[in-house]
Design an enzyme around this catalytic site. Structure first.
Site, PDB file in Angstrom:
ATOM      1  N   ASN A   6       3.306   0.283   9.642  1.00  0.00           N
ATOM      2  CA  ASN A   6       2.146   0.886  10.296  1.00  0.00           C
ATOM      3  C   ASN A   6       1.513  -0.190  11.172  1.00  0.00           C
ATOM      4  O   ASN A   6       0.857  -1.102  10.677  1.00  0.00           O
ATOM      5  CB  ASN A   6       1.146   1.389   9.249  1.00  0.00           C
ATOM      6  CG  ASN A   6      -0.103   1.973   9.874  1.00  0.00           C
ATOM      7  OD1 ASN A   6      -0.165   2.195  11.079  1.00  0.00           O
ATOM      8  ND2 ASN A   6      -1.121   2.212   9.059  1.00  0.00           N
ATOM      9  N   LEU A   7       1.719  -0.085  12.478  1.00  0.00           N
ATOM     10  CA  LEU A   7       1.253  -1.127  13.404  1.00  0.00           C
ATOM     11  C   LEU A   7      -0.226  -0.977  13.757  1.00  0.00           C
ATOM     12  O   LEU A   7      -0.780  -1.834  14.434  1.00  0.00           O
ATOM     13  CB  LEU A   7       2.115  -1.098  14.677  1.00  0.00           C
ATOM     14  CG  LEU A   7       3.631  -1.284  14.441  1.00  0.00           C
ATOM     15  CD1 LEU A   7       4.368  -1.274  15.773  1.00  0.00           C
ATOM     16  CD2 LEU A   7       3.917  -2.561  13.669  1.00  0.00           C
ATOM     17  N   LYS A   8      -0.835   0.113  13.330  1.00  0.00           N
ATOM     18  CA  LYS A   8      -2.274   0.357  13.519  1.00  0.00           C
ATOM     19  C   LYS A   8      -2.666   0.161  14.989  1.00  0.00           C
ATOM     20  O   LYS A   8      -1.902   0.500  15.882  1.00  0.00           O
ATOM     21  CB  LYS A   8      -3.079  -0.524  12.556  1.00  0.00           C
ATOM     22  CG  LYS A   8      -2.639  -0.334  11.096  1.00  0.00           C
ATOM     23  CD  LYS A   8      -3.549  -1.023  10.109  1.00  0.00           C
ATOM     24  CE  LYS A   8      -3.019  -0.803   8.691  1.00  0.00           C
ATOM     25  NZ  LYS A   8      -3.937  -1.344   7.664  1.00  0.00           N
ATOM     26  N   HIS A  88      -3.927   8.345   5.650  1.00  0.00           N
ATOM     27  CA  HIS A  88      -4.086   6.904   5.441  1.00  0.00           C
ATOM     28  C   HIS A  88      -5.535   6.598   5.093  1.00  0.00           C
ATOM     29  O   HIS A  88      -6.462   7.242   5.581  1.00  0.00           O
ATOM     30  CB  HIS A  88      -3.659   6.127   6.687  1.00  0.00           C
ATOM     31  CG  HIS A  88      -3.580   4.654   6.476  1.00  0.00           C
ATOM     32  ND1 HIS A  88      -4.681   3.837   6.519  1.00  0.00           N
ATOM     33  CD2 HIS A  88      -2.522   3.852   6.196  1.00  0.00           C
ATOM     34  CE1 HIS A  88      -4.305   2.595   6.283  1.00  0.00           C
ATOM     35  NE2 HIS A  88      -2.996   2.567   6.085  1.00  0.00           N
ATOM     36  N   GLU A 157      -1.302   3.752  -1.878  1.00  0.00           N
ATOM     37  CA  GLU A 157      -1.896   2.527  -1.350  1.00  0.00           C
ATOM     38  C   GLU A 157      -3.296   2.357  -1.936  1.00  0.00           C
ATOM     39  O   GLU A 157      -4.231   3.032  -1.517  1.00  0.00           O
ATOM     40  CB  GLU A 157      -1.952   2.563   0.181  1.00  0.00           C
ATOM     41  CG  GLU A 157      -2.378   3.916   0.770  1.00  0.00           C
ATOM     42  CD  GLU A 157      -2.688   3.847   2.244  1.00  0.00           C
ATOM     43  OE1 GLU A 157      -2.123   3.001   2.927  1.00  0.00           O
ATOM     44  OE2 GLU A 157      -3.535   4.649   2.687  1.00  0.00           O
ATOM     45  N   GLY A 163      -5.266  -5.013   3.336  1.00  0.00           N
ATOM     46  CA  GLY A 163      -5.812  -6.040   4.210  1.00  0.00           C
ATOM     47  C   GLY A 163      -6.643  -7.094   3.518  1.00  0.00           C
ATOM     48  O   GLY A 163      -7.259  -7.934   4.167  1.00  0.00           O
ATOM     49  N   SER A 193      -1.419  -4.539   0.984  1.00  0.00           N
ATOM     50  CA  SER A 193      -1.167  -5.981   1.045  1.00  0.00           C
ATOM     51  C   SER A 193       0.269  -6.337   0.681  1.00  0.00           C
ATOM     52  O   SER A 193       0.528  -7.329   0.005  1.00  0.00           O
ATOM     53  CB  SER A 193      -2.154  -6.747   0.153  1.00  0.00           C
ATOM     54  OG  SER A 193      -3.438  -6.779   0.749  1.00  0.00           O
TER      55      SER A 193
END
Length: 242
Positions: A6-8, A88, A157, A163, A193
């Protein structure tokens, strides 16, 4: 296994194209047969053919319309995108998407036959309230979702781990994955993470079917290594069963 990036809100279209090309080259040279998903920023979507499947981080539950700031199915069709990330934690907790909105989005893209990576997870205060409270919280995120949908992938998640550099112990991940597998037979990924230093250990867990990687995936070489970890684990399993 399924290895997803997931490159956000990172990487321009040019940078994303370079990223995917380098990843594709690595997968081919190293004979990686795992399922590899990459979710670029919406403005960086592009048509791609190869081992890498390109998905969208978000889309509105419509082909098009008066939905300022959103993209719809028409935009995804232009780039032959048929994979979507829904639920998400950043969409839920930062942008305020409700379960009702997520169900509407899920049902729309289910009807279109999309592969859906559906995210679930709990914030720290819920986790600290005990297992019963945590499982009740997570179970509510399944409400209205077709857990038997053939193109469903679920990603667990823990919100407090995303993060932050914090992660549950391997035993904690294994335990909750076992519980969650009772709710659906869909592949179950771990996210939160995941990084180059712990990905191999997480992937080796019996109840983990893959990983959803956030910031650590921005380094394409590290993400390639994670894909290789998954391939090595699968190769070892095949060898042991011969």
């Amino acid at each position: 296994m399924i290895i997803a990036a997931n490159l956000k809100t990172n990487l321009t279209r040019k940078q994303t194209s370079e990223y995917v090309d380098e990843l594709e080259d690595f997968l081919n040279k190293n004979k990686i047969s795992q399922e590899i998903l990459v979710f670029p920023a919406p403005s960086s979507l592009n048509t791609h053919s190869g081992k890498v499947t390109i998905g969208t981080q978000n889309a509105y539950a419509a082909a098009n319309g008066a939905f300022t700031g959103e993209i719809g199915q028409d935009h995804l069709d232009e780039f032959c995108v048929k994979t979507i990330l829904i639920g998400h934690s950043e969409r839920r907790h930062v942008l305020g998407e409700t379960q009702e909105e997520l169900v509407k989005k899920f049902n729309y893209y289910k009807e279109q036959g999309f592969k859906i990576v559906y995210c679930i997870g709990e914030p720290l205060e819920v986790r600290e309230a005990g297992n019963e409270t945590m499982m009740k919280y997570i179970s509510a995120q399944y409400e209205g979702i077709d857990t038997d949908y053939k193109n469903l992938i679920i990603a667990y998640e823990p919100v407090w781990a995303i993060g932050t550099g914090l992660t549950p112990t391997l035993q904690e991940i294994e335990t909750i994955h076992k519980e969650l597998k009772k709710k659906s037979s869909a592949p179950l990924l771990y996210g939160g993470s995941v990084k180059i230093t712990n990905a191999n250990d997480v992937l080796a867990l019996k109840s983990v079917d893959g990983i959803l990687v956030g910031s650590a995936a921005l380094n394409v070489k590290n993400f390639c290594s994670m894909c290789e970890y998954a391939q090595n684990i699968e190769n070892k399993k095949i060898k042991e069963n011969i």
